[in-house]
Design a protein around this motif. Structure first.
Motif, mmCIF file in Angstrom:
data_model
loop_
_atom_site.group_PDB
_atom_site.id
_atom_site.type_symbol
_atom_site.label_atom_id
_atom_site.label_comp_id
_atom_site.label_asym_id
_atom_site.label_seq_id
_atom_site.Cartn_x
_atom_site.Cartn_y
_atom_site.Cartn_z
ATOM 1 N N GLU A 120 15.232 -9.160 -18.477
ATOM 2 C CA GLU A 120 16.146 -10.090 -17.815
ATOM 3 C C GLU A 120 15.789 -10.273 -16.348
ATOM 4 N N LYS A 162 19.600 -15.765 -20.552
ATOM 5 C CA LYS A 162 19.062 -15.522 -19.212
ATOM 6 C C LYS A 162 18.899 -16.830 -18.449
ATOM 7 N N ARG A 221 20.682 -17.698 -14.882
ATOM 8 C CA ARG A 221 19.849 -17.637 -13.682
ATOM 9 C C ARG A 221 19.368 -18.988 -13.171
#
Length: 274
Positions: A65, A227, A231
Motif C-alpha cells: 500500500e 489503494k 491515494r
C-alpha cells in the motif's frame, strides 16, 4: 491481537511466512471450532481462520500500500513487478490454509471427515461416497462469477476482506485431497497406493487451480483499486492507469472463471467417466 505480539513484525513481513500464518491460524481455528461448534466445524473453522488472518495480512500488505503508483502505461511486466509481492502473500496464505485442512482431514477417519466437513465436500461435488459432476456449465459460471465479484468487492471495501473466500476455497481443496488420500488408504489394497491416489485426485487439479487463481486475482485487484481510490485524485492520470490495469486484469480473471467452469463440467466429468 495476541498473535501479532507473539510474532515480530519483521517476521510477519517476510512474504513466504504467509504460509505459516495460514497454517498456524487454520490449526488454531480448527481446534477452536471443534471445541465450540463441534457440529459445524467445516464452516466455523473457515470463519475463525479468516478472523485470525485479516489483521496479520494487513501488516503483510502494508508495504504494497505504501508503494508509489507507477505513471507508465500498461505493461504486464510492470504490472507483475509492481504487485508480485501481494500475489505471493495470497498464494502462500492459500497454501498454508490448504495444508492445515489437508492434515486435519488425514487425522480424522473418512466417516468423520464426511460428517464434519460435509460443506467442503458438497462444494466439490462429493456427497458421501458419490461424486456429482453434472452441474450445468451456465450455472457453475454464474455461481463462480458471483463469488469472483463478491471477492473483489470485499477486497475493495475491506482490504484483506476477500480472505474469507480464499480461505474457504483452500479449505475445500485441503479436505478433498485428504478425503481421497483416505480413500486410497482404505481401498487401495492390492494396488499401487501412489498411482491410485493420483488417479483419484488428478481430475480435481485443473479446475481447482484455475478457480483459486481467479479468486486471488479478484482479491489483488480489489486491494489495488482500494489503494487508488484512497491515494489518488479521481480521474487523474495515475488513477486512470490503475483503473485500466484493474479492468484488464479483472477481464482476465473472468476468463479464468469461465475456463475453470469448462474444465469442471467437461474435462473433469470426462476423466471420471473414463
Amino acid at each position: 491481537m495476541v498473535f501479532e505480539q507473539i510474532m515480530k513484525v519483521k517476521w510477519i513481513k517476510r512474504k513466504e511466512h504467509a504460509f505459516f500464518l495460514g497454517f498456524i491460524y487454520s490449526m488454531v481455528a480448527l481446534v477452536s471450532a471443534s471445541l465450540i461448534f463441534p457440529k459445524s466445524i467445516g464452516l466455523m473453522s473457515v470463519a475463525f481462520t479468516s478472523i485470525l488472518l485479516i489483521p496479520s495480512l494487513n501488516v503483510l500488505l502494508a508495504q504494497e500500500e505504501n508503494q508509489e503508483v507507477r505513471q507508465k502505461k500498461l505493461s504486464l511486466k510492470l504490472l507483475w513487478r509492481d504487485h508480485n509481492d501481494i500475489l505471493k502473500v495470497y498464494i502462500y496464505m492459500f497454501l498454508g490454509v490448504f495444508a492445515a485442512f489437508l492434515l486435519i482431514s488425514l487425522f480424522y477417519n473418512q466417516a468423520l471427515v464426511t460428517q464434519r466437513f460435509s460443506s467442503q465436500l458438497s462444494a466439490a461435488g462429493i456427497h458421501g461416497s458419490a461424486i456429482d459432476f453434472y452441474g450445468k456449465f451456465s450455472q457453475i459460471v454464474q455461481n463462480n462469477l458471483l463469488i469472483f465479484i463478491v471477492c473483489f468487492m470485499l477486497s475493495l471495501v475491506y482490504g484483506a476482506g476477500a480472505v474469507l473466500f480464499l480461505t474457504w476455497n483452500a479449505s475445500v481443496w485441503g479436505i478433498v485431497f485428504g478425503f481421497f488420500t483416505r480413500f486410497t488408504i482404505n481401498e487401495g489394497a492390492g494396488t499401487n497406493p501412489i498411482s491410485t491416489f493420483f488417479s483419484k485426485i488428478t481430475p480435481f487439479l485443473p479446475h481447482m487451480t484455475t478457480e483459486a487463481l481467479a479468486y486471488v486475482i479478484a482479491a489483488i485487484m480489489g486491494g489495488i483499486m482500494s489503494k487508488a481510490i484512497i491515494r489518488e485524485k479521481w480521474g487523474s492520470k495515475k488513477f486512470n492507469h490503475i483503473l485500466t490495469d484493474a479492468l484488464l486484469v479483472l477481464g482476465l480473471g473472468v476468463a479464468v472463471v469461465i475456463v475453470a467452469a469448462y474444465l469442471e463440467v467437461y474435462v473433469y466429468a470426462k476423466i471420471l467417466t473414463g
